[in-house]
Structures are given as C-alpha cells and as structure tokens.
Design a protein around this motif. Structure first.
Motif, PDB file in Angstrom:
ATOM      1  N   ALA A  51      26.770  27.392  27.085  1.00 51.80           N
ATOM      2  CA  ALA A  51      27.266  26.650  28.258  1.00 51.80           C
ATOM      3  C   ALA A  51      28.631  27.158  28.701  1.00 51.80           C
ATOM      4  O   ALA A  51      29.337  26.500  29.461  1.00 51.80           O
ATOM      5  N   THR A  52      29.011  28.352  28.221  1.00 56.22           N
ATOM      6  CA  THR A  52      30.347  28.845  28.550  1.00 56.22           C
ATOM      7  C   THR A  52      30.405  29.574  29.893  1.00 56.22           C
ATOM      8  O   THR A  52      31.466  29.942  30.339  1.00 56.22           O
ATOM      9  N   ARG A  53      29.234  29.790  30.531  1.00 59.96           N
ATOM     10  CA  ARG A  53      29.226  30.437  31.846  1.00 59.96           C
ATOM     11  C   ARG A  53      28.429  29.605  32.839  1.00 59.96           C
ATOM     12  O   ARG A  53      27.480  28.918  32.455  1.00 59.96           O
ATOM     13  N   THR A  54      28.767  29.716  34.133  1.00 58.76           N
ATOM     14  CA  THR A  54      28.019  29.031  35.183  1.00 58.76           C
ATOM     15  C   THR A  54      26.863  29.940  35.624  1.00 58.76           C
ATOM     16  O   THR A  54      26.896  31.156  35.380  1.00 58.76           O
ATOM     17  N   PRO A  55      25.828  29.377  36.306  1.00 61.01           N
ATOM     18  CA  PRO A  55      24.733  30.217  36.810  1.00 61.01           C
ATOM     19  C   PRO A  55      25.231  31.359  37.690  1.00 61.01           C
ATOM     20  O   PRO A  55      24.726  32.484  37.604  1.00 61.01           O
ATOM     21  N   GLU A  56      26.243  31.104  38.515  1.00 62.30           N
ATOM     22  CA  GLU A  56      26.784  32.159  39.388  1.00 62.30           C
ATOM     23  C   GLU A  56      27.357  33.303  38.544  1.00 62.30           C
ATOM     24  O   GLU A  56      27.197  34.482  38.873  1.00 62.30           O
ATOM     25  N   GLU A  57      28.030  32.940  37.451  1.00 64.39           N
ATOM     26  CA  GLU A  57      28.596  33.969  36.573  1.00 64.39           C
ATOM     27  C   GLU A  57      27.493  34.789  35.901  1.00 64.39           C
ATOM     28  O   GLU A  57      27.630  36.001  35.721  1.00 64.39           O
ATOM     29  N   TYR A  58      26.383  34.117  35.548  1.00 68.18           N
ATOM     30  CA  TYR A  58      25.254  34.852  34.963  1.00 68.18           C
ATOM     31  C   TYR A  58      24.616  35.789  35.994  1.00 68.18           C
ATOM     32  O   TYR A  58      24.220  36.906  35.660  1.00 68.18           O
ATOM     33  N   CYS A  59      24.514  35.333  37.258  1.00 65.66           N
ATOM     34  CA  CYS A  59      23.963  36.192  38.315  1.00 65.66           C
ATOM     35  C   CYS A  59      24.797  37.457  38.453  1.00 65.66           C
ATOM     36  O   CYS A  59      24.260  38.558  38.576  1.00 65.66           O
ATOM     37  N   GLU A  60      26.113  37.290  38.418  1.00 71.05           N
ATOM     38  CA  GLU A  60      27.023  38.443  38.518  1.00 71.05           C
ATOM     39  C   GLU A  60      26.827  39.393  37.351  1.00 71.05           C
ATOM     40  O   GLU A  60      26.795  40.610  37.509  1.00 71.05           O
ATOM     41  N   LYS A  61      26.679  38.808  36.156  1.00 70.58           N
ATOM     42  CA  LYS A  61      26.503  39.640  34.961  1.00 70.58           C
ATOM     43  C   LYS A  61      25.207  40.452  35.077  1.00 70.58           C
ATOM     44  O   LYS A  61      25.199  41.657  34.821  1.00 70.58           O
TER      45      LYS A  61
END
Ligand SMILES: [Mg+2]
Length: 266
Positions: A51-61
């Motif tokens: 839970a340390t990243r948001t969905p937007e951050e995962y999309c970027e990754k």
C-alpha cells in the motif's frame, strides 16, 4: 491441470512484487509479456498487499517498462481499505495512519479524513519511518480513544533489489503487541481486494485467476475466494517450498512469461 476450469478464466489478478519486478528490476521483458497477454484476450487486473504506492504511481512505474495500463486496473490494499472503510463507517471515519506518505495521500484524495489524534480508526501499514512515537500514538488512539484497528496487510517481508526487507506486518505486530488487539486485515489472504475487482469488472470467482509469488497470501487468498490460482517461482516461493504447499495451486510456473505461454496453449 484442469483445462476446462482454466478455460473459464477471463481475467488475471496479478500480484506485483516478485511477479512483475523485484523493486526496480523487471522480471522478464514486461513489454513483451503484456503484449502476449493482450493476444490471449485476458483482462489484466492488479492486486497487491503493498500500500506504499498509489495506482497512478504504479501506472508510471509500468510505463517505464513500456506497459500502458490505467489506474482503474489496480486493487491495492490501500484502495481496498478505502472501499472497506466507506462500508464500515458510512459517515466517514477519522483515520490515524501508521504508514507511508503515499497511503495518506491516497486516503485524503479519496475523501477519507487523515488525523494525527482523536481517530476512529488506526490504520497500520508499511512505514519506512517507523518510530516509538508513532507506535505510542496508535496505542493511545486504540486503548484510550476506542479507535478500531485495521491493517492494510500483514506481510512479514517484501523483496527489494538488495534482498528481503521487513514488511508491513512488522508495524502491525508493534501495535498488536502493545494493545493486545488483533486488526481487521484488508490484504491477501483476505478477499476484500479480489472481491472488489470482481464486483467492478462483473466477474464470477471462477472467472479470475489469482497470480502470485507467495502462497500464504496470494494463493491462499485466491483459494479462499474460489478463484483459480497460479504460483510463480520468481519471488518468495521456490522449488524447495512447493512440496509443502497444500492444497496445491492450479498452476505452478517459473515466472509470468511461462504462465502466459501456458494460458495461450489451453
Ligand atoms: Mg509478491
């Protein structure tokens, strides 16, 4: 392998750490793997206890690996926590977060009030800035103010490019030890996340396949829900631990690339 049961699968519910990557390093060629999944016609959904990243951050990754996906495809324990808190506190709870800045941001952006004291809920999760003060605050909120105790996950460890490191379960244990209270756990092997994914995409439990590298969370969660399950040996479990797993997952593959090949051949 029960081919008839596997042919009913319409969506993959992919764990991320240990399946897609170990921290910053991709496992296999993710761009090619996702192209290959697209050819199978399977819907790709993501479910992570992290839970340390948001969905937007995962999309970027993922975009960094040449994979284009949308935030709506992610059902992390952070997202599922919001879903559960809205259900349990229709008036909107005040939450003390013993977790990462990204988790706080995610809650705030979704209209959940994050407070430093006088909370209705203490939410424990992986916090790389764990401190005695934070543990004390969580204890005071629960024992003196009657806050309910939730945890995004209880993973003991997670994998980084430098090896295994302490997971969110460590923070949860700190609070559990001093309060004597067990949390309501959102993450796998509980089924809040996979259920939310199935509700959102109109899938029956046997139409989704839980894919993960850790039996006790990813696979046990899938089995608890009545989903198909696939264990990949690119993370936590290895050939040495497989003989001890019971009941067995529907599929056991070296990695995600091999799983996709298997699904294509059905
Ligand atoms: Mg994992």
């Amino acid at each position: 392998m029960d081919k008839t049961a596997l042919k009913k699968v319409k969506a993959l519910f992919l764990d991320m750490d240990g399946v897609l990557w170990t921290d910053k390093k991709e496992i296999g060629n993710l761009h090619e793997i996702f192209e290959s999944i697209r050819e199978t016609g399977l819907t790709v959904l993501f479910g992570s206890n992290n839970a340390t990243r948001t969905p937007e951050e995962y999309c970027e990754k993922l975009a960094g690996f040449g994979v284009q996906v949308k935030p709506e495809q992610f059902f992390t324990s952070g997202i599922a926590t919001i879903y559960q808190l809205r259900k349990d506190f229709p008036g909107g709870p005040k939450v003390y977060v013993f977790g990462s800045p990204s988790l706080k941001k995610l809650l705030t952006e979704n209209g959940i009030e994050v407070v430093e004291e006088n909370a209705d809920v203490v939410l424990a999760s992986l916090d790389r800035e764990i401190s005695y003060e934070k543990i004390s605050r969580a204890m005071i909120e629960i024992c003196e103010h009657g806050a309910k105790f939730y945890a995004t996950n209880t993973d003991s460890t997670f994998v980084t490019e430098n090896g295994w490191r302490p997971g969110g379960g460590v923070m949860v244990n700190c609070v559990e030890t001093c309060t004597g209270i067990k949390p309501f756990v959102i993450g796998k092997p509980n089924t809040v996340m996979i259920d939310m994914a199935c509700q959102t995409y109109g899938l029956a439990p046997d139409e989704i396949m839980a894919v993960g590298d850790r039996y006790e969370t990813d696979i046990a969660g899938g089995i608890n829900y009545g989903a198909r399950t696939a264990l990949v040996l690119s993370g936590y479990e290895s050939k040495d631990t497989v003989p001890f797993l019971d009941p067995k997952p529907d599929l056991i593959c070296e990695n995600l690339a091999e799983l996709v090949k298997t699904m294509k051949r059905l």
